[in-house]
Design a protein around this motif. Structure first.
Motif, PDB file in Angstrom:
ATOM      1  N   GLN A  71      -0.971  -8.357 -18.990  1.00 25.63           N
ATOM      2  CA  GLN A  71      -0.079  -7.207 -19.039  1.00 25.63           C
ATOM      3  C   GLN A  71       0.121  -6.653 -17.635  1.00 25.63           C
ATOM      4  O   GLN A  71      -0.807  -6.580 -16.840  1.00 25.63           O
ATOM      5  CB  GLN A  71      -0.674  -6.121 -19.919  1.00 25.63           C
ATOM      6  N   VAL A  72       1.337  -6.249 -17.358  1.00 26.94           N
ATOM      7  CA  VAL A  72       1.645  -5.639 -16.062  1.00 26.94           C
ATOM      8  C   VAL A  72       1.514  -4.136 -16.223  1.00 26.94           C
ATOM      9  O   VAL A  72       2.080  -3.547 -17.139  1.00 26.94           O
ATOM     10  CB  VAL A  72       3.061  -6.023 -15.596  1.00 26.94           C
ATOM     11  N   HIS A  73       0.740  -3.518 -15.351  1.00 30.47           N
ATOM     12  CA  HIS A  73       0.490  -2.085 -15.435  1.00 30.47           C
ATOM     13  C   HIS A  73       1.332  -1.350 -14.405  1.00 30.47           C
ATOM     14  O   HIS A  73       1.791  -1.916 -13.421  1.00 30.47           O
ATOM     15  CB  HIS A  73      -0.991  -1.789 -15.215  1.00 30.47           C
ATOM     16  N   ALA A  74       1.471  -0.069 -14.614  1.00 32.55           N
ATOM     17  CA  ALA A  74       2.275   0.744 -13.702  1.00 32.55           C
ATOM     18  C   ALA A  74       1.672   0.760 -12.303  1.00 32.55           C
ATOM     19  O   ALA A  74       2.382   0.851 -11.316  1.00 32.55           O
ATOM     20  CB  ALA A  74       2.397   2.157 -14.256  1.00 32.55           C
ATOM     21  N   ALA A  75       0.344   0.681 -12.222  1.00 33.83           N
ATOM     22  CA  ALA A  75      -0.306   0.712 -10.916  1.00 33.83           C
ATOM     23  C   ALA A  75       0.085  -0.499 -10.073  1.00 33.83           C
ATOM     24  O   ALA A  75       0.043  -0.451  -8.851  1.00 33.83           O
ATOM     25  CB  ALA A  75      -1.820   0.758 -11.072  1.00 33.83           C
ATOM     26  N   GLU A  76       0.487  -1.581 -10.724  1.00 29.17           N
ATOM     27  CA  GLU A  76       0.870  -2.766  -9.972  1.00 29.17           C
ATOM     28  C   GLU A  76       2.230  -2.599  -9.307  1.00 29.17           C
ATOM     29  O   GLU A  76       2.617  -3.396  -8.474  1.00 29.17           O
ATOM     30  CB  GLU A  76       0.854  -3.996 -10.876  1.00 29.17           C
ATOM     31  N   ALA A  77       2.970  -1.555  -9.674  1.00 28.61           N
ATOM     32  CA  ALA A  77       4.246  -1.305  -9.025  1.00 28.61           C
ATOM     33  C   ALA A  77       4.029  -0.828  -7.595  1.00 28.61           C
ATOM     34  O   ALA A  77       4.861  -1.054  -6.724  1.00 28.61           O
ATOM     35  CB  ALA A  77       5.036  -0.272  -9.810  1.00 28.61           C
ATOM     36  N   THR A  78       2.884  -0.192  -7.335  1.00 34.84           N
ATOM     37  CA  THR A  78       2.548   0.261  -5.992  1.00 34.84           C
ATOM     38  C   THR A  78       1.928  -0.908  -5.234  1.00 34.84           C
ATOM     39  O   THR A  78       1.086  -1.620  -5.779  1.00 34.84           O
ATOM     40  CB  THR A  78       1.520   1.412  -6.066  1.00 34.84           C
ATOM     41  N   PRO A  79       2.318  -1.122  -3.983  1.00 38.23           N
ATOM     42  CA  PRO A  79       1.673  -2.192  -3.215  1.00 38.23           C
ATOM     43  C   PRO A  79       0.165  -1.947  -3.120  1.00 38.23           C
ATOM     44  O   PRO A  79      -0.280  -0.804  -3.001  1.00 38.23           O
ATOM     45  CB  PRO A  79       2.330  -2.090  -1.836  1.00 38.23           C
ATOM     46  N   LEU A  80      -0.595  -3.004  -3.203  1.00 37.86           N
ATOM     47  CA  LEU A  80      -2.052  -2.876  -3.243  1.00 37.86           C
ATOM     48  C   LEU A  80      -2.611  -2.195  -2.002  1.00 37.86           C
ATOM     49  O   LEU A  80      -3.590  -1.459  -2.079  1.00 37.86           O
ATOM     50  CB  LEU A  80      -2.686  -4.250  -3.428  1.00 37.86           C
ATOM     51  N   HIS A  81      -2.009  -2.427  -0.851  1.00 37.01           N
ATOM     52  CA  HIS A  81      -2.554  -1.827   0.369  1.00 37.01           C
ATOM     53  C   HIS A  81      -2.308  -0.321   0.448  1.00 37.01           C
ATOM     54  O   HIS A  81      -2.895   0.366   1.272  1.00 37.01           O
ATOM     55  CB  HIS A  81      -1.981  -2.523   1.609  1.00 37.01           C
ATOM     56  N   LYS A  82      -1.475   0.222  -0.443  1.00 41.00           N
ATOM     57  CA  LYS A  82      -1.214   1.660  -0.457  1.00 41.00           C
ATOM     58  C   LYS A  82      -1.996   2.394  -1.543  1.00 41.00           C
ATOM     59  O   LYS A  82      -1.860   3.604  -1.683  1.00 41.00           O
ATOM     60  CB  LYS A  82       0.285   1.920  -0.653  1.00 41.00           C
ATOM     61  N   LEU A  83      -2.790   1.695  -2.312  1.00 41.74           N
ATOM     62  CA  LEU A  83      -3.557   2.329  -3.388  1.00 41.74           C
ATOM     63  C   LEU A  83      -4.703   3.148  -2.819  1.00 41.74           C
ATOM     64  O   LEU A  83      -5.336   2.776  -1.839  1.00 41.74           O
ATOM     65  CB  LEU A  83      -4.116   1.275  -4.342  1.00 41.74           C
ATOM     66  N   GLU A  84      -4.972   4.268  -3.480  1.00 47.18           N
ATOM     67  CA  GLU A  84      -6.147   5.077  -3.146  1.00 47.18           C
ATOM     68  C   GLU A  84      -7.382   4.366  -3.697  1.00 47.18           C
ATOM     69  O   GLU A  84      -7.284   3.512  -4.584  1.00 47.18           O
ATOM     70  CB  GLU A  84      -6.012   6.465  -3.790  1.00 47.18           C
TER      71      GLU A  84
END
Length: 123
Positions: A71-84
């Motif tokens: 499943q694709v989650h909403a958090a995957e819409a943000t680039p990984l290097h920008k995640l908190e």
């Protein structure tokens, strides 16, 4: 003369030992070949069943069958290097939960002892 007789006895003994060793070797090789033939037959049967299953559209028989997409989650819409950091931990946990089903694992001795109550009343 005695040396000649001893030598003939020794040669006869060696010939018997060599013949016995050859018989044992032949028996071991026959057992090994039988085991190899059985293994080949088992592999052939498994491959035949897998191929027939794939041809019939039953892909569940093979380990390499295509699995449903995670499943694709909403958090995957943000680039990984920008995640908190907290978002990253949540993303990583969900990523592996989707891709690796959890397996039962018994407690280790340390976990078991750590979960036990000391019984002394001190917290």
């Amino acid at each position: 003369m005695p040396d000649d007789t001893n030598q003939r006895r020794w040669n006869a003994l060696q010939a018997r030992l060599d013949a016995d060793a050859a018989k044992r070797h032949a028996a071991r090789m026959a057992v090994k070949e039988a085991a190899d033939d059985k293994l080949r037959a088992t592999i052939d049967e498994a491959v035949r069943a897998a191929v027939q299953g794939l041809l019939a559209g039953n892909a569940q028989l093979t380990e390499s069958a295509p699995q449903p997409a995670p499943q694709v989650h909403a958090a995957e819409a943000t680039p990984l290097h920008k995640l908190e950091p907290t978002d990253w931990l949540a993303h990583a946990g969900q990523y592996w939960t989707d891709r690796m089903p959890s397996k039962y694992r018994p407690m280790t001795m340390g976990e078991f002892l750590g979960s036990q109550d000391d019984g002394d009343g001190a917290a």
